[in-house]
Design an enzyme around this catalytic site. Structure first.
Site, PDB file in Angstrom:
ATOM      1  N   SER A   1       3.799  -2.469  10.262  1.00  0.00           N
ATOM      2  CA  SER A   1       5.246  -2.484  10.477  1.00  0.00           C
ATOM      3  C   SER A   1       5.919  -3.798  10.087  1.00  0.00           C
ATOM      4  CB  SER A   1       5.566  -2.109  11.929  1.00  0.00           C
ATOM      5  OG  SER A   1       5.118  -0.792  12.209  1.00  0.00           O
TER       6      SER A   1
ATOM      7  N   GLU B   1      -5.043  -5.294  10.751  1.00  0.00           N
ATOM      8  CA  GLU B   1      -4.043  -4.248  10.925  1.00  0.00           C
ATOM      9  C   GLU B   1      -4.297  -3.510  12.243  1.00  0.00           C
ATOM     10  OE1 GLU B   1      -2.210  -3.066   6.928  1.00  0.00           O
ATOM     11  OE2 GLU B   1      -3.909  -1.763   7.267  1.00  0.00           O
TER      12      GLU B   1
ATOM     13  N   GLU C   1      -6.608   4.383   8.224  1.00  0.00           N
ATOM     14  CA  GLU C   1      -6.356   5.813   7.958  1.00  0.00           C
ATOM     15  C   GLU C   1      -7.595   6.469   7.356  1.00  0.00           C
ATOM     16  OE1 GLU C   1      -2.709   5.409   5.771  1.00  0.00           O
ATOM     17  OE2 GLU C   1      -1.645   4.855   7.615  1.00  0.00           O
TER      18      GLU C   1
ATOM     19  N   ASN D   1       0.867  -1.185   0.000  1.00  0.00           N
ATOM     20  CA  ASN D   1       0.000   0.000   0.000  1.00  0.00           C
ATOM     21  C   ASN D   1       0.903   1.235   0.000  1.00  0.00           C
ATOM     22  OD1 ASN D   1      -1.801   2.062   0.526  1.00  0.00           O
ATOM     23  ND2 ASN D   1      -2.241   1.422   2.627  1.00  0.00           N
TER      24      ASN D   1
HETATM   25  C1  PEP Z   1      -0.592  -0.038   6.190  1.00  0.00           C
HETATM   26  O1  PEP Z   1      -0.787   1.154   6.160  1.00  0.00           O
HETATM   27  O2  PEP Z   1      -1.423  -0.793   5.676  1.00  0.00           O
HETATM   28  C2  PEP Z   1       0.602  -0.532   6.843  1.00  0.00           C
HETATM   29  C3  PEP Z   1       0.627  -1.769   7.216  1.00  0.00           C
HETATM   30  O3  PEP Z   1       1.640   0.368   7.019  1.00  0.00           O
HETATM   31  P1  PEP Z   1       3.116   0.042   7.590  1.00  0.00           P
HETATM   32  O4  PEP Z   1       3.580  -1.243   6.954  1.00  0.00           O
HETATM   33  O5  PEP Z   1       3.952   1.221   7.184  1.00  0.00           O
HETATM   34  O6  PEP Z   1       2.968  -0.101   9.068  1.00  0.00           O
END
Ligand code: PEP
Length: 247
Positions: A209, A163, A95, A9
């Site tokens: 992350s 997530e 988000e 993403n």
């Molecule tokens: C995301 O926004 O879907 C995400 C997992 O971001 P990150 O890997 O940067 O934590």
């Protein structure tokens, strides 16, 4: 068998120069390996899809409006994503739930729109830190699954991404036990609602992350079929490391 999926993403990142990064990622996408998906900003969708033509790389959107067209300034519809070369769309990312006030009913409507346009929807669910601290994680996830996923889900049209909001972009990752608990719970809920056949065929991604250094440990957890990756999907060096960990 569920095919593993590494989904990137890019969020609101990437100018045309970043297409070179996508091209390098394409080299790691093989028809007989894990599925590899990039979800660029809407401006890069068509050129990235054109560049990926004839390769195994899949392209997806990051959001779609519930309506196919109309007076909705600044939005993008599912048929538009499909027309630009997408086969997937992320819906209900935290988000968007936070920044744009999207609720489960909105995510459900977007998912239906995605299916009508022939896209596979990646429905995101996840608890905040306060919800986890209050021992409400499974109740929150259960509510999001029930409210965000329409009744006509299949293993082909649905992917669920767990997530935890507090793990996105923070460098903090739940323990493997915490990830396993939630993924097993999601699998059980899908089997209860859609029957064993469908429930077992839907792929479950972990997101938050994920990096090349922690990917293998996360992918070894039961019912983790891949990852939704933000920051580490922006560079081929990091994202191909994650794809390699997926096998
Ligand atoms: C995301 O926004 O879907 C995400 C997992 O971001 P990150 O890997 O940067 O934590």
């Amino acid at each position: 068998m569920r095919r593993k999926l590494a989904a990137g993403n890019w969020k609101m990142n990437g100018l045309r120069a970043a297409l070179a990064e996508a091209e390098a990622i394409t080299a790691a996408a093989a028809a007989d390996g894990p599925e590899v998906l990039l979800c660029p900003p809407a401006t890069l969708l068509a050129p990235m899809a054109a560049q990926a033509e004839g390769t195994a790389l899949q392209i997806g959107g990051q959001y779609c409006h519930p309506a196919p067209s109309g007076a909705h300034t600044g939005h993008v519809s599912a048929p538009m994503l499909r027309d630009a070369g997408a086969s997937y769309v992320i819906v209900g990312h935290s988000e968007r739930r936070q920044d744009d006030g999207e609720r489960d009913a909105d995510v459900r409507a977007q998912t239906l729109a995605a299916w009508q346009a022939g896209l596979t929807a990646i429905v995101c669910v996840g608890e905040t830190e306060a919800e986890r601290d209050a021992a409400n994680t499974l109740a929150i996830i259960g509510g999001q699954l029930a409210g965000s996923i329409p009744d006509t889900a299949t293993g082909a049209n649905l992917v669920v991404a767990y997530e935890p909001v507090w793990a996105i972009g923070t460098g903090r990752v739940p323990s493997v036990d915490q990830i396993g608990e939630v993924h097993d719970f999601i699998r059980a809920r899908l089997e209860q609602r859609f029957g064993e056949g469908v429930g077992r065929s839907v792929r479950l991604l972990y997101g938050g992350s994920v990096k090349p250094g922690n990917a293998a440990e996360i992918f070894a957890v039961s019912n983790v079929d891949g990852a939704l990756v933000g920051g580490a999907s922006l560079t081929a060096a990091d994202f191909t490391g994650i794809i390699a960990a997926l096998g």
